[in-house]
Design an enzyme around this catalytic site. Structure first.
Site, PDB file in Angstrom:
ATOM      1  N   HIS A  50      10.384  44.150 -36.607  1.00  0.00           N
ATOM      2  CA  HIS A  50      11.502  45.106 -36.520  1.00  0.00           C
ATOM      3  C   HIS A  50      11.236  46.294 -37.442  1.00  0.00           C
ATOM      4  O   HIS A  50      11.526  47.438 -37.088  1.00  0.00           O
ATOM      5  CB  HIS A  50      12.813  44.446 -36.961  1.00  0.00           C
ATOM      6  CG  HIS A  50      13.237  43.285 -36.125  1.00  0.00           C
ATOM      7  ND1 HIS A  50      13.182  41.985 -36.573  1.00  0.00           N
ATOM      8  CD2 HIS A  50      13.725  43.226 -34.866  1.00  0.00           C
ATOM      9  CE1 HIS A  50      13.633  41.172 -35.639  1.00  0.00           C
ATOM     10  NE2 HIS A  50      13.959  41.899 -34.579  1.00  0.00           N
ATOM     11  N   MET A  90      18.743  42.075 -32.971  1.00  0.00           N
ATOM     12  CA  MET A  90      19.744  41.015 -33.096  1.00  0.00           C
ATOM     13  C   MET A  90      19.721  40.464 -34.525  1.00  0.00           C
ATOM     14  O   MET A  90      20.166  39.340 -34.777  1.00  0.00           O
ATOM     15  CB  MET A  90      19.477  39.912 -32.074  1.00  0.00           C
ATOM     16  CG  MET A  90      19.602  40.460 -30.644  1.00  0.00           C
ATOM     17  SD  MET A  90      20.005  39.234 -29.414  1.00  0.00           S
ATOM     18  CE  MET A  90      18.601  38.164 -29.544  1.00  0.00           C
ATOM     19  N   GLY A  91      19.192  41.261 -35.464  1.00  0.00           N
ATOM     20  CA  GLY A  91      19.163  40.824 -36.852  1.00  0.00           C
ATOM     21  C   GLY A  91      18.025  39.855 -37.112  1.00  0.00           C
ATOM     22  O   GLY A  91      17.070  39.785 -36.339  1.00  0.00           O
ATOM     23  N   ALA A  92      18.144  39.102 -38.235  1.00  0.00           N
ATOM     24  CA  ALA A  92      17.052  38.221 -38.682  1.00  0.00           C
ATOM     25  C   ALA A  92      15.756  39.036 -38.713  1.00  0.00           C
ATOM     26  O   ALA A  92      14.738  38.643 -38.147  1.00  0.00           O
ATOM     27  CB  ALA A  92      16.922  36.995 -37.794  1.00  0.00           C
ATOM     28  N   LEU A  93      15.843  40.177 -39.375  1.00  0.00           N
ATOM     29  CA  LEU A  93      14.764  41.160 -39.288  1.00  0.00           C
ATOM     30  C   LEU A  93      13.483  40.669 -39.952  1.00  0.00           C
ATOM     31  O   LEU A  93      13.515  39.988 -40.973  1.00  0.00           O
ATOM     32  CB  LEU A  93      15.221  42.471 -39.951  1.00  0.00           C
ATOM     33  CG  LEU A  93      16.484  43.099 -39.350  1.00  0.00           C
ATOM     34  CD1 LEU A  93      16.794  44.427 -40.043  1.00  0.00           C
ATOM     35  CD2 LEU A  93      16.350  43.309 -37.851  1.00  0.00           C
ATOM     36  N   GLN A 144      11.147  42.817 -21.149  1.00  0.00           N
ATOM     37  CA  GLN A 144      12.365  43.535 -21.563  1.00  0.00           C
ATOM     38  C   GLN A 144      12.108  45.040 -21.552  1.00  0.00           C
ATOM     39  O   GLN A 144      12.948  45.826 -21.103  1.00  0.00           O
ATOM     40  CB  GLN A 144      12.776  43.063 -22.964  1.00  0.00           C
ATOM     41  CG  GLN A 144      13.844  43.916 -23.611  1.00  0.00           C
ATOM     42  CD  GLN A 144      14.389  43.313 -24.881  1.00  0.00           C
ATOM     43  OE1 GLN A 144      15.167  42.370 -24.839  1.00  0.00           O
ATOM     44  NE2 GLN A 144      14.003  43.848 -26.035  1.00  0.00           N
ATOM     45  N   GLN A 180      23.201  37.649 -23.314  1.00  0.00           N
ATOM     46  CA  GLN A 180      21.807  37.466 -22.927  1.00  0.00           C
ATOM     47  C   GLN A 180      21.277  36.063 -23.242  1.00  0.00           C
ATOM     48  O   GLN A 180      20.095  35.802 -23.058  1.00  0.00           O
ATOM     49  CB  GLN A 180      20.929  38.529 -23.564  1.00  0.00           C
ATOM     50  CG  GLN A 180      20.731  38.435 -25.072  1.00  0.00           C
ATOM     51  CD  GLN A 180      20.026  39.657 -25.612  1.00  0.00           C
ATOM     52  OE1 GLN A 180      20.597  40.733 -25.698  1.00  0.00           O
ATOM     53  NE2 GLN A 180      18.754  39.517 -25.995  1.00  0.00           N
ATOM     54  N   GLU A 191       8.912  41.855 -40.130  1.00  0.00           N
ATOM     55  CA  GLU A 191       8.014  43.023 -40.120  1.00  0.00           C
ATOM     56  C   GLU A 191       7.916  43.685 -38.746  1.00  0.00           C
ATOM     57  O   GLU A 191       7.669  44.876 -38.651  1.00  0.00           O
ATOM     58  CB  GLU A 191       6.613  42.619 -40.606  1.00  0.00           C
ATOM     59  CG  GLU A 191       6.430  42.730 -42.107  1.00  0.00           C
ATOM     60  CD  GLU A 191       6.711  44.130 -42.677  1.00  0.00           C
ATOM     61  OE1 GLU A 191       6.323  45.134 -42.074  1.00  0.00           O
ATOM     62  OE2 GLU A 191       7.345  44.199 -43.741  1.00  0.00           O
ATOM     63  N   GLY A 230       9.992  46.620 -29.079  1.00  0.00           N
ATOM     64  CA  GLY A 230       8.704  46.003 -29.391  1.00  0.00           C
ATOM     65  C   GLY A 230       7.991  45.519 -28.132  1.00  0.00           C
ATOM     66  O   GLY A 230       8.621  44.986 -27.205  1.00  0.00           O
TER      67      GLY A 230
HETATM   68  O1  PAF Z   1      15.078  42.546 -28.307  1.00  0.00           O
HETATM   69  C1  PAF Z   1      16.198  42.242 -28.777  1.00  0.00           C
HETATM   70  O2  PAF Z   1      16.340  41.899 -29.956  1.00  0.00           O
HETATM   71  C2  PAF Z   1      17.417  42.273 -27.869  1.00  0.00           C
HETATM   72  O3  PAF Z   1      17.121  41.844 -26.590  1.00  0.00           O
HETATM   73  C3  PAF Z   1      18.103  43.654 -27.851  1.00  0.00           C
HETATM   74  C4  PAF Z   1      17.210  44.716 -27.247  1.00  0.00           C
HETATM   75  C5  PAF Z   1      18.516  44.042 -29.264  1.00  0.00           C
HETATM   76  C6  PAF Z   1      19.378  43.573 -26.984  1.00  0.00           C
HETATM   77  O4  PAF Z   1      20.276  42.653 -27.494  1.00  0.00           O
END
Ligand code: PAF
Length: 290
Positions: A38, A31-34, A155, A62, A36, A149
Site C-alpha cells: 500500500h 481496506m487498511g491493514a497497510l 481487479q 465484496q 509496504e 496494485g
Molecule cells: O484492493 C482493495 O483493497 C479493495 O478491493 C479496494 C479497491 C480498496 C475496494 O474495496
C-alpha cells in the site's frame, strides 16, 4: 494529515465543491491493514499529485465469506501512523453506515463477464462489490487519478473496464506488486499465515517465476501453465483454486497457442488463508524484437 470519518466531513475539506481551485488529486483506496505494498501506492501518488487522499474502508459488499470479513485485520491508528510520514493530505476512514446509509445499495455496478472467470468465478459477487465501492469512493473523493496494485490484476482490469464503459473521468494508475525478499507477494492476509504456511506459500511466486522462464525461453503458454501447476502440486498443503492465464485487457482466459501480452494468475488456499498472485508477461517476441 487530516483524518476524516464521515462523508459530511469530507464534503467540508473538499475545496473543489466550494468552487476553489485545486491541484491534481490522487486517491489510494485500501481496506487498511497497510503494508509496504500500500505504501508503494501512496508514494507513487505523492510523487505524481498535489493532493493525496487515502481511503480505509473494509467493504462488506465484496466479501463472499462472512468469516473472512469478520477476521479481516483492522487497526486505524497503526494505518494512520504509517501514512502520516508519507505526506498524505487526507485519510478518509468512513463507517459502513456512512458509506451504505440505507444498508445494501439497491443499485450496484456489475462487472459483467469479468464475474465469470478466475477470482470472479471463485468469489461470487466480489467484483460487483469492488466496483460499487470504487465508484462510490471516486464520487466521494473526486480524484483525477486512482492508484491500485498489480497484485489484484483482475481487479485492475475490472476497474479500468468500468471507467471506460461508464465514462468515469478518473485515470487508473497501476503499481507493481511488492514482494518480500523471498518472493512472497505482500498481502494483508499474510498476517494469518503460520511460519510453516508462509514457507509453503512461497511455492506460488516460484511457480509463476518458472512459468515466466518457460515463456522467456520461447516456450508456449500451455507448457508454462503445465509447469506452474506441477510446481504448486509439489506442495500438497497449498490447494489451488486456479492457475491460469488471462487477457490483460478483458480478463478472458487464454491458453493453447495464444501469443501476446498475458497475465498468469494463481489463487490458492494455504491452511485457512486464501492468497493470490500473478505475473504480467508476454507469449512470443516483444514488439521490435525479431
Ligand atoms: O484492493 C482493495 O483493497 C479493495 O478491493 C479496494 C479497491 C480498496 C475496494 O474495496
Amino acid at each position: 494529515m487530516l483524518i476524516v470519518r464521515t462523508t459530511a466531513e469530507l464534503d467540508q475539506v473538499e475545496p473543489a465543491r466550494a468552487g476553489k481551485r485545486r491541484g491534481r488529486r490522487a486517491v489510494v483506496m485500501t481496506m487498511g491493514a497497510l503494508h509496504e505494498g500500500h505504501l508503494a501506492l501512496v508514494r507513487a501518488a505523492r510523487e505524481a499529485a498535489d493532493q493525496v487522499v487515502v481511503t480505509v474502508f473494509v467493504n462488506p459488499l465484496q466479501f463472499d465469506d462472512v468469516a473472512d470479513l469478520e477476521r479481516y485485520p483492522r487497526d486505524l491508528d497503526a494505518d494512520a501512523a504509517l501514512l502520516e510520514p508519507l505526506g498524505v493530505d487526507v485519510l478518509y476512514a468512513p463507517s459502513v453506515a456512512d458509506v451504505y446509509p440505507g444498508g445494501r445499495p439497491i443499485v450496484t455496478v456489475s462487472a459483467g463477464a469479468i464475474n465469470d472467470v478466475f477470482e470472479g468465478e471463485h468469489r461470487r459477487g466480489h467484483f460487483d462489490g469492488v466496483l460499487t465501492v470504487v465508484l462510490k469512493l471516486m464520487h466521494l473523493t473526486r480524484p483525477d487519478v486512482a492508484y491500485f496494485g498489480q497484485k489484484d490484476a483482475q481487479q485492475v482490469i475490472a476497474i479500468r473496464t468500468m471507467c471506460r464503459d461508464l465514462n468515469v473521468p478518473v485515470g487508473v494508475a497501476v503499481v507493481p506488486t511488492v514482494r518480500d525478499g523471498d518472493g512472497l507477494a505482500l498481502s494483508s492476509r499474510n498476517a494469518h499465515l503460520s511460519a510453516g504456511e508462509r514457507a509453503d506459500a512461497l511455492v506460488l511466486s516460484r511457480a509463476l517465476a518458472e512459468a515466466q522462464q518457460v515463456l522467456d525461453e520461447g516456450g508456449p503458454l500451455s507448457l508454462a501453465l503445465t509447469v506452474a501447476r506441477a510446481v504448486v502440486a509439489q506442495v500438497p498443503s497449498v490447494v489451488p483454486d486456479y492457475i491460469g492465464a488471462m487477457d490483460p485487457v478483458s480478463a478472458a482466459p487464454v491458453g493453447g497457442d495464444y501469443r501476446g501480452d498475458v497475465v498468469i494468475a494463481v489463487a490458492a488456499r494455504v491452511g485457512g488463508t486464501r492468497l493470490i498472485d500473478n505475473v504480467v508477461t508476454r507469449v512470443g517476441p516483444r514488439e521490435g524484437v525479431a
